[in-house]
Design an enzyme around this catalytic site. Structure first.
Site, PDB file in Angstrom:
ATOM      1  N   HIS A  19      21.051 -63.228  32.577  1.00 43.83           N
ATOM      2  CA  HIS A  19      19.615 -63.105  32.819  1.00 43.83           C
ATOM      3  C   HIS A  19      18.787 -63.781  31.734  1.00 43.83           C
ATOM      4  CE1 HIS A  19      20.270 -58.885  30.887  1.00 43.83           C
ATOM      5  NE2 HIS A  19      20.117 -59.795  29.941  1.00 43.83           N
ATOM      6  N   ALA A  20      17.714 -64.403  32.169  1.00 49.05           N
ATOM      7  CA  ALA A  20      16.731 -65.073  31.301  1.00 49.05           C
ATOM      8  C   ALA A  20      17.298 -66.284  30.571  1.00 49.05           C
ATOM      9  CB  ALA A  20      16.114 -64.093  30.307  1.00 49.05           C
TER      10      ALA A  20
END
Length: 370
Positions: free
Chosen positions: A266-267
């Site tokens: 994520h991210a």
């Protein structure tokens, strides 16, 4: 409501098989070598009227095939090939083989291959067994296969192909010329650009791996409220996961190519024209700048940056920022040339340790005698 059109039936040829079954792919037979040279923009040396019927590697090529030489170390193999013509950076002398002289033989071989082979494309239309939400909007010339699902408020551009069992969740936006193979999934509210290819089993926008630990030790799931964005010309290979962000976004930038069995946490940000090879894992908030190459089984800890043009060799572990243009290897990774020296020394460590112990013993004896 999305229009539903049954797929066209293959025309019966009267020989017990359809024309689609006769030829598994589109093939152009009998192209003159001069025509191939013109299309590729290569200089031709040799017989321009040679008929080329296909392309193949040097060891498997036969008469009527075009082959290529991209790496000079394989030049001795040219004299053994049976190909009628070869793509090379410099014309071959002393051999009876026509040459297409190219500034990038490997790239032009790929372009030549496309002249002879195109993957089959389903007929335009929505299969009766597909499930298309009433609020979904499909562009012109889309092909939606059986058991594909397109959710509410999805927007898909022109010329998209969704093979059977592809699932597009609610609120997804997809550009033109999208291709998704069977069992690919795009989760809610993700955004995908033009000419994106998802191979079988890809998951775009699955939940990031985020949990908060309570005082009693119980792990509480953190809602993954961000999205995943794939920009134009991205390709993701089979069984790869590109997770959505906890907040904000995970982004794969233009032209990046991600191999099979890769985990993008994520991210993360995957930069323009990156190459990420199989079984690589990027922990959350890893940033890869443009033209980065990660070889197979590379692992990255989170919250770091691999700067532009860096190359990380196979099975390396990245624990911190990587400088622009660096070549690193090992786990933890460090400069590749130093790592090679260390690896060569590693098998000799037991012998070196034995030698050091023997020297220490002799030094101790000398001290006692003194």
């Amino acid at each position: 409501m999305a229009r539903t059109i049954g797929f066209r039936r293959p025309r019966d040829t009267g020989r017990g098989e359809s024309r689609h079954n006769r030829l598994p792919y589109k093939c152009v037979f009998g192209m003159k070598l001069r025509e191939i040279a013109e299309r590729l923009g290569c200089r031709l040396e040799g017989d321009a009227d040679i008929e080329i019927r296909g392309v193949a590697g040097m060891e498997h090529a036969a008469a009527g095939h075009l082959t290529f030489l991209a790496n000079p170390k394989y030049a001795p193999k040219v004299k053994h090939t049976k190909a009628s013509a070869i793509l090379v950076s410099e014309a071959v002398t002393g051999l009876d083989i026509a040459c297409l002289v190219s500034g990038n033989p490997y790239l032009d071989f790929a372009r030549a291959l496309a002249l002879f082979y195109q993957p089959p494309r389903p007929a335009p239309g929505v299969h009766p067994l597909a499930c298309i939400a009433p609020t979904a909007v499909l562009g012109d010339n889309c092909s939606i296969g059986p058991f594909a699902v397109v959710g509410e408020r999805v927007r898909i551009g022109a010329n998209a192909v969704l093979h059977p069992h592809v699932v597009i969740y609610e609120g997804v936006e997809i550009g033109d010329d999208f291709l998704a193979h069977s069992h690919a999934v795009v989760r809610e509210f993700c955004k995908i650009g033009n000419r994106v290819i998802l191979q079988n089993g890809v998951v775009v926008g699955g939940d990031g791996f985020g949990f908060a630990r309570r005082a009693d030790g119980v792990q509480v799931k953190i809602v993954q409220s961000g999205v995943t964005v794939l920009e134009d010309d991205v390709e993701v290979q089979s069984l790869t996961s590109v997770d959505r962000a906890t907040v904000g976004e995970t982004r794969v930038k233009r032209g990046a190519k991600i191999d099979s069995l890769v985990q993008v946490g994520h991210a993360c940000t995957v930069g323009e024209d990156n190459i990420i090879c199989a079984q690589t894992g990027l922990a959350g908030s890893t940033v890869l700048e443009r033209n980065v190459v990660l070889a197979g089984q590379v692992g990255s800890s989170g919250h770091l940056t691999v700067h532009e043009g860096a190359v990380v060799y196979a099975q390396s572990g990245i624990g911190g920022d990587v400088e622009k243009g660096a070549r690193i290897s090992g786990s933890p990774a460090f400069a590749a040339h130093e790592w090679l020296r260390a690896v060569r020394a590693f098998p000799k460590l037991a012998e070196l340790l034995k030698t050091v112990r023997e020297l220490k013993r002799k030094v101790d004896e000398l001290k006692q005698n003194a």
